[in-house]
Design a protein around this motif. Structure first.
Motif, mmCIF file in Angstrom:
data_model
loop_
_atom_site.group_PDB
_atom_site.id
_atom_site.type_symbol
_atom_site.label_atom_id
_atom_site.label_comp_id
_atom_site.label_asym_id
_atom_site.label_seq_id
_atom_site.Cartn_x
_atom_site.Cartn_y
_atom_site.Cartn_z
ATOM 1 N N ILE A 28 27.082 -21.374 -9.477
ATOM 2 C CA ILE A 28 27.803 -20.098 -9.431
ATOM 3 C C ILE A 28 27.048 -19.058 -10.246
ATOM 4 C CG2 ILE A 28 29.955 -18.916 -10.000
ATOM 5 C CD1 ILE A 28 30.203 -20.886 -7.663
ATOM 6 N N LEU A 29 26.576 -19.431 -11.429
ATOM 7 C CA LEU A 29 25.794 -18.514 -12.268
ATOM 8 C C LEU A 29 24.578 -17.989 -11.513
ATOM 9 C CD1 LEU A 29 25.877 -20.378 -15.705
ATOM 10 C CD2 LEU A 29 26.985 -18.205 -15.191
ATOM 11 N N GLU A 30 23.921 -18.876 -10.785
ATOM 12 C CA GLU A 30 22.739 -18.468 -10.018
ATOM 13 C C GLU A 30 23.094 -17.403 -8.988
ATOM 14 O OE1 GLU A 30 19.406 -20.534 -7.061
ATOM 15 O OE2 GLU A 30 20.778 -21.782 -8.239
ATOM 16 N N GLN A 31 24.222 -17.573 -8.324
ATOM 17 C CA GLN A 31 24.639 -16.591 -7.322
ATOM 18 C C GLN A 31 25.083 -15.273 -7.958
ATOM 19 O OE1 GLN A 31 26.988 -18.318 -3.857
ATOM 20 N NE2 GLN A 31 27.010 -20.077 -5.259
ATOM 21 N N LEU A 32 25.500 -15.334 -9.206
ATOM 22 C CA LEU A 32 25.891 -14.112 -9.919
ATOM 23 C C LEU A 32 24.683 -13.387 -10.499
ATOM 24 C CD1 LEU A 32 29.113 -15.307 -11.813
ATOM 25 C CD2 LEU A 32 28.919 -14.259 -9.548
ATOM 26 N N GLY A 33 23.530 -14.019 -10.440
ATOM 27 C CA GLY A 33 22.311 -13.374 -10.897
ATOM 28 C C GLY A 33 22.080 -13.434 -12.391
ATOM 29 N N LYS A 192 36.813 13.818 -4.657
ATOM 30 C CA LYS A 192 36.437 13.815 -3.248
ATOM 31 C C LYS A 192 34.933 13.911 -3.045
ATOM 32 C CE LYS A 192 40.788 15.652 -1.452
ATOM 33 N NZ LYS A 192 41.434 16.708 -0.622
ATOM 34 N N ASP A 193 34.201 14.153 -4.120
ATOM 35 C CA ASP A 193 32.747 14.221 -4.034
ATOM 36 C C ASP A 193 32.100 12.855 -4.257
ATOM 37 O OD1 ASP A 193 30.311 15.672 -3.713
ATOM 38 O OD2 ASP A 193 30.022 15.683 -5.889
ATOM 39 N N LEU A 194 32.923 11.871 -4.492
ATOM 40 C CA LEU A 194 32.426 10.531 -4.805
ATOM 41 C C LEU A 194 32.291 9.698 -3.539
ATOM 42 C CD1 LEU A 194 31.773 9.059 -7.534
ATOM 43 C CD2 LEU A 194 34.036 8.006 -7.341
ATOM 44 N N GLU A 195 31.194 8.954 -3.457
ATOM 45 C CA GLU A 195 31.014 7.973 -2.387
ATOM 46 C C GLU A 195 30.580 6.675 -3.045
ATOM 47 O OE1 GLU A 195 29.205 7.817 2.130
ATOM 48 O OE2 GLU A 195 29.646 9.703 1.110
ATOM 49 N N ILE A 196 31.131 5.559 -2.560
ATOM 50 C CA ILE A 196 30.916 4.276 -3.232
ATOM 51 C C ILE A 196 30.382 3.254 -2.247
ATOM 52 C CG2 ILE A 196 32.019 2.361 -4.467
ATOM 53 C CD1 ILE A 196 34.079 4.331 -5.532
ATOM 54 N N ASN A 197 29.224 2.698 -2.588
ATOM 55 C CA ASN A 197 28.745 1.541 -1.840
ATOM 56 C C ASN A 197 29.481 0.332 -2.392
ATOM 57 O OD1 ASN A 197 26.611 -0.945 -1.999
ATOM 58 N ND2 ASN A 197 26.485 0.148 -0.053
ATOM 59 N N TYR A 198 30.242 -0.335 -1.533
ATOM 60 C CA TYR A 198 31.181 -1.379 -1.969
ATOM 61 C C TYR A 198 30.829 -2.679 -1.281
ATOM 62 C CZ TYR A 198 35.775 -3.531 -2.878
ATOM 63 O OH TYR A 198 36.809 -4.353 -3.285
ATOM 64 N N ARG A 199 30.556 -3.710 -2.101
ATOM 65 C CA ARG A 199 30.225 -5.032 -1.570
ATOM 66 C C ARG A 199 31.152 -6.072 -2.186
ATOM 67 N NH1 ARG A 199 24.204 -5.495 -3.349
ATOM 68 N NH2 ARG A 199 24.784 -3.727 -4.687
ATOM 69 N N VAL A 200 31.671 -6.928 -1.340
ATOM 70 C CA VAL A 200 32.469 -8.066 -1.787
ATOM 71 C C VAL A 200 31.831 -9.333 -1.229
ATOM 72 C CG1 VAL A 200 34.741 -9.162 -1.827
ATOM 73 C CG2 VAL A 200 34.563 -6.659 -1.778
ATOM 74 N N GLN A 201 31.462 -10.233 -2.120
ATOM 75 C CA GLN A 201 30.858 -11.496 -1.704
ATOM 76 C C GLN A 201 31.704 -12.654 -2.193
ATOM 77 O OE1 GLN A 201 26.861 -12.075 -3.155
ATOM 78 N NE2 GLN A 201 26.747 -14.197 -2.419
ATOM 79 N N LEU A 202 32.040 -13.581 -1.285
ATOM 80 C CA LEU A 202 32.767 -14.784 -1.670
ATOM 81 C C LEU A 202 31.757 -15.800 -2.209
ATOM 82 C CD1 LEU A 202 34.843 -13.230 0.029
ATOM 83 C CD2 LEU A 202 35.612 -15.422 0.936
ATOM 84 N N ILE A 203 32.033 -16.323 -3.389
ATOM 85 C CA ILE A 203 31.095 -17.201 -4.075
ATOM 86 C C ILE A 203 31.586 -18.644 -3.990
ATOM 87 C CG2 ILE A 203 29.940 -17.703 -6.246
ATOM 88 C CD1 ILE A 203 29.127 -15.028 -5.042
ATOM 89 N N HIS A 212 35.016 -20.096 -5.225
ATOM 90 C CA HIS A 212 35.374 -20.110 -6.642
ATOM 91 C C HIS A 212 35.818 -18.724 -7.108
ATOM 92 C CE1 HIS A 212 33.618 -24.068 -8.285
ATOM 93 N NE2 HIS A 212 33.756 -24.186 -6.974
ATOM 94 N N GLY A 213 35.458 -17.713 -6.343
ATOM 95 C CA GLY A 213 35.862 -16.361 -6.714
ATOM 96 C C GLY A 213 35.177 -15.331 -5.842
ATOM 97 N N THR A 214 35.361 -14.067 -6.190
ATOM 98 C CA THR A 214 34.756 -12.960 -5.465
ATOM 99 C C THR A 214 33.867 -12.162 -6.409
ATOM 100 O OG1 THR A 214 36.797 -11.693 -5.846
ATOM 101 C CG2 THR A 214 36.521 -12.672 -3.690
ATOM 102 N N ASN A 234 30.278 -4.283 -11.561
ATOM 103 C CA ASN A 234 29.586 -5.524 -11.214
ATOM 104 C C ASN A 234 30.359 -6.639 -11.895
ATOM 105 O OD1 ASN A 234 27.774 -7.436 -10.345
ATOM 106 N ND2 ASN A 234 26.014 -6.648 -11.490
ATOM 107 N N VAL A 235 31.231 -7.314 -11.141
ATOM 108 C CA VAL A 235 32.199 -8.210 -11.775
ATOM 109 C C VAL A 235 32.519 -9.403 -10.879
ATOM 110 C CG1 VAL A 235 34.189 -6.940 -10.852
ATOM 111 C CG2 VAL A 235 34.449 -8.245 -12.963
ATOM 112 N N PHE A 236 32.760 -10.540 -11.505
ATOM 113 C CA PHE A 236 33.180 -11.754 -10.802
ATOM 114 C C PHE A 236 34.634 -12.023 -11.138
ATOM 115 C CE2 PHE A 236 33.779 -16.441 -10.934
ATOM 116 C CZ PHE A 236 33.590 -16.708 -9.582
ATOM 117 N N ILE A 237 35.456 -12.171 -10.088
ATOM 118 C CA ILE A 237 36.880 -12.460 -10.268
ATOM 119 C C ILE A 237 37.143 -13.883 -9.792
ATOM 120 C CG2 ILE A 237 39.238 -11.842 -9.651
ATOM 121 C CD1 ILE A 237 36.750 -9.218 -9.003
ATOM 122 N N PRO A 238 37.503 -14.801 -10.688
ATOM 123 C CA PRO A 238 37.765 -16.180 -10.271
ATOM 124 C C PRO A 238 38.933 -16.265 -9.285
ATOM 125 C CG PRO A 238 37.473 -16.045 -12.646
ATOM 126 C CD PRO A 238 37.573 -14.630 -12.144
#
Length: 261
Positions: A28-33, A192-203, A212-214, A234-238
């Motif tokens: 899991i640590l490896e996938q979290l970088g 309204k001037d904000l744009e967010i690149n949003y990624r969710v990865q299942l780990i 184990h988390g997202t 940049n966060v991991f949620i169990p």
């Protein structure tokens, strides 16, 4: 994002770092970088990752990753992996979140076409009873409405422990996935001037049914300033609940003592 006030009352305590630490294995640590557990910062149920995120762009639609197939005990399981999308004030949904657990009921055959994600156990999600698991969206409906939410279910939904997904504005029950979804929505509502690149990865660990988390990565950029990066998440949620012991490989949930369905 799922849950209501009555469910929130069930969650009398936040998961402790001690009870979550065993979820974070070397793979899991490896996938979290990160190289070791001490690189992470525990923060009210989630783990902040110190890695700086760079400016990043993606399409203005839900780009779900292809699912992967694993074989466990002779059975095939199709596992969702994640999604990437560009979010803005304009993408925020104004409609009610669909109920994944009750739609298209066939009265003649007494069957429902409800979403049944991998690892689902209906005994742990009882209407009008205690709820231990949720049918979870990878990307919250409130952030980006999926008009085709009934299609391609294998890549869009997963079984998530209740704590990880219950409404938690202002971290009322800790910093779970719903908290970060609320935080991102709040940022977009205010700017309204904000744009967010949003990624969710299942780990996942190798060959396990439940994640184990997202891993959530959000790069916040100002459109009027050449998309200058102004903030990041940049966060991991169990995928956890203090009332449950979870066997992620076989998707077996054991209710701890002093709790009940």
């Amino acid at each position: 994002m799922e849950g209501n006030e009555s469910e929130g009352l069930i969650m009398s305590k936040k998961p402790t770092e001690e009870c979550l630490r065993n979820i974070i294995t070397p793979k899991i640590l490896e996938q979290l970088g990160v190289s070791c557990y001490n690189d992470l910062e525990f923060d009210q149920g989630s783990f902040k990752i110190p890695t700086k995120l760079n400016k990043r762009f993606s399409e203005h639609y839900l780009n779900f990753y292809n699912c992967k197939t694993v074989q466990i005990d002779g059975g095939k399981h199709h596992l969702p992996l994640g999604c990437e999308v560009m979010l803005s004030n304009a993408t925020l949904s104004t409609s009610k979140r669909p109920n994944l657990g009750s739609f298209d009921y066939d009265n003649l055959n007494c069957k429902s076409d409800s979403i049944i994600p991998e690892g689902w156990d209906s005994k742990l999600n009882v209407p009008q009873g205690e709820t231990y698991i949720h049918r979870a969206h990878i990307v919250a409906h409130e952030l980006f409405e999926d008009w085709k939410w009934k299609e391609d279910r294998d890549i869009k939904y997963f079984t998530q422990a209740a704590w990880s997904n219950l409404s938690s504005q202002k971290a009322s029950i800790g910093k779970n996935q719903a908290y970060y979804e609320w935080l991102i929505k709040d940022k977009l509502l205010k700017d309204k001037d904000l744009e967010i690149n949003y990624r969710v990865q299942l780990i996942y660990e190798e060959d396990e049914i439940l994640p184990h988390g997202t891993l959530i990565k959000a790069v916040c950029m100002k459109k009027s300033n050449l998309y200058n990066v102004v903030d990041q998440i940049n966060v991991f949620i169990p995928n956890a609940d203090p009332r449950l012991d979870i066997n992620y490989k076989k998707a077996v949930f054991t209710i701890k003592e002093n709790t009940h369905v």
